[in-house]
Design an enzyme around this catalytic site. Structure first.
Site, short mmCIF file in Angstrom:
data_model
loop_
_atom_site.label_atom_id
_atom_site.label_comp_id
_atom_site.label_asym_id
_atom_site.label_seq_id
_atom_site.Cartn_x
_atom_site.Cartn_y
_atom_site.Cartn_z
N ASN A 151 -22.13 -47.28 44.31
CA ASN A 151 -22.10 -46.76 42.88
C ASN A 151 -21.11 -47.25 42.06
OD1 ASN A 151 -20.57 -45.79 45.34
ND2 ASN A 151 -18.95 -44.89 43.99
N GLN A 179 -27.05 -42.60 44.38
CA GLN A 179 -27.11 -43.46 43.30
C GLN A 179 -28.46 -43.89 42.98
OE1 GLN A 179 -24.96 -43.90 40.73
NE2 GLN A 179 -23.20 -43.10 41.81
N THR A 237 -26.15 -18.12 50.65
CA THR A 237 -27.31 -17.85 49.84
C THR A 237 -27.72 -18.90 48.75
OG1 THR A 237 -26.30 -15.40 49.85
CG2 THR A 237 -27.90 -16.20 47.84
N CYS A 324 -14.42 -41.21 41.16
CA CYS A 324 -13.51 -40.71 42.14
C CYS A 324 -12.03 -41.29 42.44
CB CYS A 324 -14.23 -40.64 43.55
SG CYS A 324 -15.82 -40.07 43.51
C1 PLP Z 1 -22.88 -43.05 46.22
C2 PLP Z 1 -22.19 -41.54 46.34
N1 PLP Z 1 -22.14 -40.70 47.47
C3 PLP Z 1 -21.90 -39.57 47.04
C4 PLP Z 1 -21.45 -38.83 46.06
C5 PLP Z 1 -20.93 -37.55 46.04
O1 PLP Z 1 -21.84 -36.84 45.39
P1 PLP Z 1 -21.41 -35.37 44.95
O2 PLP Z 1 -20.71 -35.61 43.82
O3 PLP Z 1 -22.97 -34.56 44.58
O4 PLP Z 1 -20.80 -34.68 45.95
C6 PLP Z 1 -21.33 -39.83 44.87
C7 PLP Z 1 -20.76 -39.19 43.66
O5 PLP Z 1 -20.35 -39.88 42.89
C8 PLP Z 1 -21.96 -41.16 45.05
O6 PLP Z 1 -21.92 -42.07 43.88
#
Ligand code: PLP
Length: 404
Positions: A151, A179, A237, A324
């Site tokens: 990512n 990604q 649900t 993140c």
């Molecule tokens: C490689 C990767 N995995 C998992 C996620 C998490 O996905 P979600 O935001 O749908 O929980 C992300 C989100 O940035 C990501 O880039």
């Protein structure tokens, strides 16, 4: 001008997706488990979405798709569902050091539950070594989980070969394809994938919905217990409007994928080539084995957060590190894993292009970013103090990072 180039963090909902979703909020609001008309209509819409997702990733059957709340949940279900399954006797799994926290934190949790986890290192481009994998894998390995593309730096891993090695050793192969689904071709059969995580909000669908592909016949234990929805693999649900949105987004992606890749690759390369003309600039990730929409560069003597704020003031929206981890001061674990020093990792900019970016916007970015870099470097006391030190880094990274 407002230029959104953070599509790796999230995407706007495609207007066609939004249109299709609207009906399922107040008109066709039924619970998909009910037998009367409202319920049947909702169930039919969920089924259509399942078919669309099945097609996009080359799965064999619709029931191989387990809808859920997104990439994080899909990763959790894959890892915990396999490794902690009552019937699983093999207590070893393999992953990589550059995975998303949804994998890394889950793997750490599994370690507290008696699972042995091997974290494969990556080279300067962010690629794992197949030789390393062969060395680490054994008859004790239940699962290999390596992301399809990273990512942050956009490096695309050799998943087909990874799957082959896993299968030869009798292990399952999971890939976090959050990604890549909808961005590059993904075919679970051709790529030897047993389990795949995807997320709607990365492919112009709504947030809070995603799916885990689970190859037919493969058993895993659920992590959510309840009413037995999604064939017992994910109780709760169904988020009908969200699932409909993901389905429509998948259908659109399948139609436009190749054209979009071509357009975004050109834009990406224009950005990378122009930025690399700047002094003390490094391309992070691989030059060609990278996502078509990802440009990630480190600008020495620049502080990433200051860069993001300056660009924000100019209406350019990108990220430094992954979304993140932007609230933390630590340097990105991915940039450190590819061999960058903290100082250099902190000066990174990730621009991720998307469906509605234009050449004009790319022109604007190519003009404004170097100007901001220049201003920040002029202001940087840090530059003078660390010039000598950073010159030594330059030597180290010259070979590996297409530095100019
Ligand atoms: C490689 C990767 N995995 C998992 C996620 C998490 O996905 P979600 O935001 O749908 O929980 C992300 C989100 O940035 C990501 O880039």
């Amino acid at each position: 001008m407002r230029v959104y180039m953070d599509h790796g963090a999230t995407t706007a909902v495609d207007p066609e997706v939004k249109k299709e979703m609207m009906k399922f909020f107040s008109d066709e609001f039924g619970n998909a488990s009910q037998m009367y008309e409202y319920g049947r209509n909702a169930a039919m819409a969920v089924q259509e979405a399942r078919e669309r997702v099945t097609k996009l990733i080359g799965a064999e059957q619709e029931r191989e798709i387990i809808f859920n709340s997104g990439g994080t949940e899909a990763d959790n279900l894959a890892l915990k569902g396999i490794m902690l399954a009552k019937k699983n006797k093999k207590k070893h799994m393999i992953t990589s050091v550059i995975e998303h926290p949804a994998i890394l934190r889950t793997a750490e949790y599994l370690e507290t539950q008696g699972i042995k986890v091997t974290y494969l290192p990556v080279d300067n481009f962010g690629l794992i070594s197949l030789e390393d994998l062969k060395k680490e894998i054994s008859s004790e390995t239940a699962l290999v989980s390596v992301m399809h593309a990273n990512n942050e730096i956009g490096t695309i891993e050799p998943v087909k070969e990874i799957g082959e090695i896993a299968h030869d050793a009798g292990a399952l192969f999971h890939t976090d394809a959050v990604q890549t689904v909808g961005k590059i071709p993904v075919d679970v059969k051709k790529l030897n994938i047993d389990l795949l995580s995807m997320s709607s909000h990365k492919l112009y669908g709504p947030k809070g919905v995603g799916a885990l592909y689970k190859k037919q016949g493969l058993r895993l234990d659920p992590i959510l217990h309840g009413g037995g929805h999604e064939k017992g693999y994910r109780s709760g649900t169904e988020n009908v409007s969200g699932i409909v949105g993901l389905g429509k987004a998948a259908e659109i992606a399948q139609k436009v994928l190749l054209k979009e890749m071509e357009k975004l690759t050109k834009m990406r390369d224009r950005i990378i080539d122009n930025f690399l003309k700047l002094d003390d600039t490094i391309l992070n990730g691989h030059r060609t084995k990278r996502l078509p929409h990802n440009a990630n560069l480190s600008f020495k003597f620049v502080e990433g957060e200051a860069l993001i704020l300056r660009l924000d003031a100019k209406g350019i929206y990108g990220s430094t590190g992954s979304a993140c981890s932007t609230k933390k001061l630590e340097a990105s674990h991915v940039l450190l894993a590819i061999g960058l020093r903290h100082e250099v990792a902190h000066g990174s900019l990730r621009l991720t292009l998307g469906r509605w970016n234009t050449d004009k916007e790319v022109d604007y970015v190519i003009k404004e970013v170097p100007q901001v870099i220049k201003e920040l470097r002029e202001m940087s006391a840090f530059r003078k103090e660390t010039e000598e030190y950073v010159m030594s880094l330059k030597d180290e990274h010259d070979d590996d990072h297409c530095e100019t």
